[in-house]
Every structure is written in C-alpha cells, then in structure tokens.
Scaffold this motif. Sequence first.
Motif, PDB file in Angstrom:
ATOM      1  N   TYR A 243      30.213  33.205  42.295  1.00 27.66           N
ATOM      2  CA  TYR A 243      28.856  33.585  42.861  1.00 27.66           C
ATOM      3  C   TYR A 243      28.100  34.639  42.329  1.00 27.66           C
ATOM      4  N   ASP A 244      29.010  35.815  41.913  1.00 27.36           N
ATOM      5  CA  ASP A 244      28.406  37.027  41.302  1.00 27.36           C
ATOM      6  C   ASP A 244      28.627  37.041  40.021  1.00 27.36           C
ATOM      7  N   LYS A 245      28.817  35.542  39.117  1.00 28.18           N
ATOM      8  CA  LYS A 245      28.680  35.575  37.644  1.00 28.18           C
ATOM      9  C   LYS A 245      29.980  35.990  36.915  1.00 28.18           C
ATOM     10  N   GLN A 246      30.984  36.324  37.673  1.00 31.43           N
ATOM     11  CA  GLN A 246      32.360  36.596  36.854  1.00 31.43           C
ATOM     12  C   GLN A 246      32.964  35.235  36.505  1.00 31.43           C
ATOM     13  N   PRO A 247      33.507  35.466  35.232  1.00 32.49           N
ATOM     14  CA  PRO A 247      34.342  34.051  34.677  1.00 32.49           C
ATOM     15  C   PRO A 247      35.417  33.844  35.210  1.00 32.49           C
ATOM     16  N   VAL A 248      35.874  32.461  35.553  1.00 32.64           N
ATOM     17  CA  VAL A 248      36.920  32.131  36.069  1.00 32.64           C
ATOM     18  C   VAL A 248      37.804  31.050  35.109  1.00 32.64           C
TER      19      VAL A 248
END
Lengths: 571, 571
Positions: A243-248
Amino acid sequence: MTKTTPLQPDLPPPGAPDIEIARAAKMRPILGLAEEKLGIPPEALVPYGHYKAKVSHDYIASLKDKPLGKLVLVTAVTPTPAGEGKTTTSVGLNDGLNHIGAKSVVCLREPSLGPCFGMKGGAAGGGRAQVVPMEDINLHFNGDFHAITAAHNLLSAMVDNHIHWGHEPKIDPRQIVWKRVLDMNDRALRDIVIGLGGPVHGVPRQDGFDITVASEVMAIFCLANDLKDLQERLGRMIVGYTYDKQPVTARDVGADGAMAVLLKDALQPNLVQSIEHAPAFIHGGPFGNIAHGCNSVMATRSALALSDIVVTEAGFGADLGAEKFFDIKCRQSGLRPDAVVLVCTIRALKMQGGVARADLDAENVQAVKDGAVNLKRHIANLEQFGLKPIVAINHFVKDSEAEIEAVRAICKARGVKVELSRHWEMGGEGAADLARAVVDELETGSPKVELLYPDDISLADKILTVAQKVYRAHDIHLSAKARRSLEQFEEMGYGHLPVCIAKTQYSFSADAKQMGAPTGHFLPVREARLSAGAGFIVAICGDIMTMPGLPRKPAALDIHLDENGLIQNLS
Amino acid sequence: MTKTTPLQPDLPPPGAPDIEIARAAKMRPILGLAEEKLGIPPEALVPYGHYKAKVSHDYIASLKDKPLGKLVLVTAVTPTPAGEGKTTTSVGLNDGLNHIGAKSVVCLREPSLGPCFGMKGGAAGGGRAQVVPMEDINLHFNGDFHAITAAHNLLSAMVDNHIHWGHEPKIDPRQIVWKRVLDMNDRALRDIVIGLGGPVHGVPRQDGFDITVASEVMAIFCLANDLKDLQERLGRMIVGYTYDKQPVTARDVGADGAMAVLLKDALQPNLVQSIEHAPAFIHGGPFGNIAHGCNSVMATRSALALSDIVVTEAGFGADLGAEKFFDIKCRQSGLRPDAVVLVCTIRALKMQGGVARADLDAENVQAVKDGAVNLKRHIANLEQFGLKPIVAINHFVKDSEAEIEAVRAICKARGVKVELSRHWEMGGEGAADLARAVVDELETGSPKVELLYPDDISLADKILTVAQKVYRAHDIHLSAKARRSLEQFEEMGYGHLPVCIAKTQYSFSADAKQMGAPTGHFLPVREARLSAGAGFIVAICGDIMTMPGLPRKPAALDIHLDENGLIQNLS
C-alpha cells in the motif's frame, strides 16, 4: 556442391506436408548420435524416448572450462506475416555445415503449444530442413513449457494466498503486476475478475492470463547460467507493491525455491536431430517483443563447449531479434557471435517494395530493388554491432532468376557476401554454398562486437539510442505513465538494466504499415515494465498482445488421430 | 518371516524423511528391470530418464490375447484426515509378494502436483515402502497431468472461441458446464468472470477453475481402453447447452481430435520401481469423490497381462473407493478382482471409537473395540460384492500389543483373515505374512464378484441402492434440482450409466462427524452432473471442493534447491 544425392532419398518431395517428410525421416537413436557427433557419454544424457534427450546438469557443469566454438547468429530482414524462414534457414545452414564436414550444432527456440492449434504452422523448420521428432517438438516437448506454466502459476496462487491470509508485507490487490499464464490461445482469459464467491474464496480483484512464452519465468529460464542463478533470479521478480508502494518479490512471498524445484529438470537443454542427423539443441522460447526472443543461454553455452560451430537464431527481424540478442543475451551472458547471417526472401523484399500480400507470387524485379532499402538498413545496423553480415536468400519456388540476380547485385554493390540457399528443397546440400561462406567468414573475418549502449546511461536514453540507431527514428515519445515508471525503476536501483523494446515486427517504426526503411518517425512508448528477475526493462510501443486468440476456424478442428493412432494435420 | 536383513541395508532408518530414504535407494535401470521382471523388451518402452518409462501403445496392443493374472484390490476403513496408508500398504504388499517369490506388480494413481505445495505429503508411499524416483513421481511425472490440463483447457478455449465467432450450434453462455483446470491449489480461481475488456476479448460470463484431477478428461483417461476409445469418449463430453436446451458436445465444437492428440503419449502407462525393485505402474489419478478414484484401465489391464498378481488401490475408504472400483471401473472394463485387502490402522479405529485426533497416540483398547464397528461394516460391505476381505493392520510405531490383539480377535470372531503388516518399517519383509495370506486367498478363495445394481434401474434407484446397501442410510433426499437433472439425463438417454457419489470420505454418512457405523441417516443429494464421456452420473452430496486452496503456511515456503541443486523439503 559436393554431393548430388540427398541423405535420405526415400523422403517425400519438399512440397509434401512437413509432417509427412518428418515422419518418413529415419531418425538415429539420440544416445548414439550424441556420443558420435558431440562426444557426450550416454550416462550424461536423460533420454525422453529414443530420439530426444536432456543433457544433465552435472555434465553441463563439467564443461565449464572447455574452450568455446564459434557462434553464428541467424537473423532476418523485416518479415512478412508468414515469416522469412529463420528457423528453416538455421536448420538448413547447420545441415549444410555438417554436409561440408564441419562440426556444427544448431540452437533453436522451442515452439509454443498454443499457436499449434490456432493458425497452422509449427516451428520445427520446413521441407527438407526440419528438426525431428517433429510431433514431439511441436507438442509437449519434454514438458519444459508445462514446467514454466506450473512455476508461474504457483507464484500466482501464492500471491493470492498471501493476501488471503493477511501475511506481511501487505500486498495491495490493486497493484499486483504478476498475472497467470497458460500455453494456450485463449482470448477470454485476457481480462478477468478472480476471487469471487465470498470470503473463503480469496480476495476479488482484476487479473488476466498471458500465454506462457510471455512469462518472465520464460525469460529467466533462457537467461539463467545455472540452477543457482535461476533460483536467485526467480526470487528477484516483482509481483506487486504494498500500500505504500514498496515492491514485493517472489522471494518475499516465499515462492522462489518451489519454483526452482519445478523448473529443475526443464532447465537441462534438449538435444534432438535434423532429418539429416545433424545435432540440434532446442531449449526455451521467450516472446520476441516483451522478452528477448532467444533460446536459452544454457543451451547455447553448452553447444559452444561441445562443437566447433554453433548456429543460433533470434526472433523476428534484426531490428528486434538481433538487437536484443546483442543488448540482452550477449550483455548478460558474455557470449559474442563470430558471424551473422541475414536471411531475406524475395517475397519479403517485394512486400517492403510496396507489393500487396496477394501479389507476392508474381515476378516484380523493380519491387525487389525498391524493397532492398530494408535489406540495406538491416545490413548497416548489423555493421554497427561490429559484424559484416552474410546475406542468405532463402529460396522459394516462385522466385525468378532476375529477382535473385537483383539481390545478388545489390549485396555485391554493398560489399557483403550473398548466397542463395535451397535447404527447403534439398536439405544440407542446398545450403552448402551458404555453409562455405560462413566457414570462410569465421576463418577470415575479424568481428569486433560492440553493444549499442553502455549500462550507465539513463533508461530513457537507452530507448532513445535503440530508436535512433536501429529504428532510425527522429525521437521517442514517452507517455507520462512510461516516464514515471522509468524514473521509478531508476530510483529503485534498476537504472543499469538494458531495455527490451516491444514494438511491431513488421516495420522499423512502430507503425506496422510503414514499409522499406522509414526515417523521421517517432517511437511512442506507452508503458514501461520492470522484469527484475530477467534483468531488463520492457518498453511497450503500441498494442502488444500477450495472449493470442484462436481464429474463426482454428487448426485444432482438423487435428486428430487416425485409425492407426497417427497424428493427422499437425503442421 | 524368511529373511532378517532388508534388501538395502544402507538405507536411512524408517523414521527418516521419506525423501531421504527414497534418494538413498539404489534404483535399477528401468529397461533392464522391465525385461527381467515382466518380460517387456527394451524397444517396447519409451524411457523418461533412466528410471521411468512408458509402455508403448503398440506393445500394449500386442498383449490383447494374453491370459490375465489375478487382481488384488487394496481398500481401507473410514480414514483419518492423515489417511490410512493405502498406497504405502499397496507398495508394501507388492514388495512382500515379490519378497516371497511371487511375480507381482502394483498399480497406483499418480499424485497431483497442486497438493505437494499445499499441505505436506506426496503420494508415493512412505518409509521403506515407496516407489521411486520419488521426486519425479511427485512433480511432473512424465507430463501426464500437464497433458490432461492442456487438453481440458484447449476445449475450454474452443468453447469460448465458438461463442465468440457465433458458430452453430449456438451455445448459451449461461448454460456452459465445462470449466477450466490447473494442477494447482488456487482458491482465487474457483469463481471468476472471464471475457471482459470489450468485444475483441470474447463474451463475458461466469466461469471457474477446478484442479486437474477433477477434470472429466482425467476420468476418461483412466477408463479408456485405448486411443480410439479415448477419442470417442472425449467427443461425447457435454460442454454446455444451446438456448433451446440441446446438449453441445466436445465433438460439436471440434475439439475431440486435437485433445486426443495432446493425450496420445500420456495414455501410455508409466512403469517405475519400488525401493526394493518391485515393478510398479503409476498412471492416472482421478478424484475419489466427483470421479471414480482409480488408476487407469490401460495400466491395470497391461499389468494383468504381464504378471501373475496385480495389486491395485482405490481412493478413500471402501464405501467410496471400493464401491466405485466395482460399480464403475469393473462394470466398464470387465475386470474383476480376485481378492481384496482391507487396510485399517489402530489410529483410525480409535478415531471411529470417539477419540479426538490429538489423543490418537495414547493406548486405548476400548476405543479400538468401539471403533471396530466401522471395520466390521466395511467387511460386510465387501462381502456384498462377493469377496471375503483380508484385513491388513498397517502398523504404526505407537500401536500397543493389546490394541493390535483386540483387532486380531475381532477379525477372528468375524471369520476373516487378519495380518499385521510392517512394510513402513521393514519393507517387503515386513509385509511377507500379509503377502502369504493374499497368495493363500488367491489359491483357495472362490470369489463370486457381483456389482451392486444392474444398469437398467433408474438413476435415483441406483443412488438409493448405494445409500442403503453401502452407507446403510434409511433413504435419500433428492433436491428438486437434483431430481430434475436425473430425469433430464434419463430423457437424454443416459439412464443406463452407473452413479458416482461424491460425499465426505470421513463417515459412512454425508456428515463427516458421524463416526463408527451410523444407521438411519438420510443421504442428501444436492445436485447431479452428467459425465457423458467418462460414462457416469455424479451425485453431489454436501459440499465437495473441486479446487483446493493453499493453507496459511503452504509447504511450498520450505521447498527449494540446496547448494548442490538437490531438492529440499519435498515430501
């Protein structure tokens, strides 16, 4: 030509359906052929039936310090929708090299299953220049693509399972970039909604299926150096964002290990033979637009360690296939070609010279001359990579002498070798002249291969470099979305990656209708995608279809088993 | 017992992980083993690596007039969620038979790939009673399930393509009964909407994916007599209905031939070995609820033509597995078992006697005696089919002597043979007593196998017969929808087919919590489905899941390749 009788005089004539020629060909048991032609001991092979085998991981590891043979890249002019016979010419050239006594192997891509049942046409060569067993190669071929499908979809299931159970890191279902795949032409799966039916059936979200050859797993499969590299690359793939735009990544959801387990056997290159008993590695087959379109590094490198000459092909025309071969496959693997063959057909040049598809059979020398601007552009482009191409005219029965002579004259004036190649009709014997030209080039040429751009310029500048130097565009037009993505990828630390441009294969420009050698055009970049595991940035220019559909009358309608259990109408 | 040393003294102890025992086992090359043990010449085998092979269609056809050996069915009491070791006992019994000098083969189902990555547990036996190569068998195993997935999904794509192009007969998109499949546990695909995105992307409609083992193609694969029968059955499958409610078949959409082509190689039975080098056919694996849960007829019949004794298993407890083995597989194929082994565990009897799952390790002789009502019910049911079962107590290390003695006494009082079998711990040597009892039964028994009902009673009466005679229900409750479907199927001309009842495997009743030997209950039939190609009517009783989900912590999280490329944590 040194011989006048084909190796197998009892084959049906070259106009016969490919499957009949292929089925009539007497194959040699692959274990004996591998030992005799490549020195591979039987225990280093994993047989799949009597005529196909995989080369074991252990044996490949043992080849590490062997000196490498010479690499010959086969590429083509801008193709007609029917293709210009790159695979057929690669098979024929390899047969020709073996015919004149050279020790040579061909490395090809595996055909995709889906299209076999759609439009007619497999991908195992044609006429007298085919790899066999043709049916196996065009169907499940040792399960490689099935393994890639399973590995891809395991990750998909684990992503949705991760969200379903509320695991950390929390993936935003609106920002998932990992779809599902099937090796099937199935348009109804392009755009779907999944996870319906209530809370025990997952989280509803928009999704879609691509065809397996478009999977990043396929690209990784073809770029990995070994199993360890494979598992690491799989782990780096990005499946979505929090949700805070960090890649998974696939590693974050814990799928990389199980995916590598599913791919372990498949990653061993497949060895088969041509109908003239020349060895052929057929392994991997990534899309030529959103991926790099070459067979696996594992196969190419193994072949180079086992043979004096290795013939390999790259997808589509040289603007797409050869460029990606150099800037992605060569860049990542360290391999460099020693010679390049540029396949052209009289038909393709006529089409580039403005002739409509329905009129390609009629002689038209002027159109050939007009269309040759396309050939000359590809020649010049290949010279930029430091190689002087040998032009191979892939002979079609309707070609006239005057048309062929026109191409010969143009090539001579341009200072490049040109050979007519009649492998489709005559097998290796028909490609002997081309083979001799290639051997001569390997002995006397002095290629200085250079990649098109360095790692350390911006992603936008890499796209611009390809657009200007190869497509001869005036400039690129980045959409706002594409520009944001490129900036984001650079911020994430992926600015050093090469770019993989997905555009139409039918023109140097992004407009499929612009024939010849256009200049002054703009390359519109609609979208950019990160393939962090494969190690490239995809720049999408125009509409690129990653899940084909079946036509109104699919080839599948006619395919069946006859009374004797023989496959009919697979081609 | 005749011998005191196991065949391979250097194996890890039976408590070691199955994969370590399997990997330590020295396999014999399959071509030599097949020739020595079954008389199959090497050219009749299609090798898949050095330790797996398919038996060629041509060779199977040549066995047509050979006399058949004796068939031994292995079934079980009502299972615990961990299973009672039917596969392990089948492998162990076959090892035991070979150990005492009998010529015997075991025929098993292939494991499904999906569950390997969900809950732990493959399906290749356990301890010292395993089939190998275990990793291959649990993963892609010669591509059979992948071929079934591809064939199933080709039909799905052709159905949607048929609608997309407006072909005749016009299929009503609201009445399509053919879903898609993947061999993956993927709950998010259970209920989906496809064909979104506009007119060039197909027709929007509700759809869903089942797991591959639930496909009717899998059931057909396991019931077909040969390639011709396969292609014909595929053509008969119903994919949906027209707007005026006429059935549309796979043949109507033109997919049957191409599907048979995709399945051609897979339909050849797979031959492998146990860790004691006893031959094993492992082929096909339909669900045991919505399908019949047995390995392929092709494999069973081939084994019977090649060996004196054939040991085979049927899914779940005898109420489901054995009943379907008789009423579907035997009815359609003409095969009949000559003996039946009923596997029970002390744990299962304690659970049937009311002990909670967490307490199953503690000795509880009274619970064993109480739970034996379940065993006795299964014995009586098998006698109805004309066979006196041999009870095999599958030994667990926590079983007490008193508990075992209780079961022995109950069986003796009931007049059936009982043997403790220690194959998990000791391999074939541990199953030698059971093997001798089976040989004795084959030599002295006089089975008169009878199916439970004739073809010519109504479908509802067939369901009622199974419910009353096997489940000991008072009656059945047909939902209005189920009743309408049964009537419709009879009107369509399918009233002669047998029924395949999909209910919980954890109780004789449709309520998983009713332990022991319940009576007086009602069997609620929620829905009926027609499998026109497989040749049975599925009666769905309660919630039957045809696409499993992954658990909170899937096994896949721990599966990976180690530094040496060895697979870790697959079990």
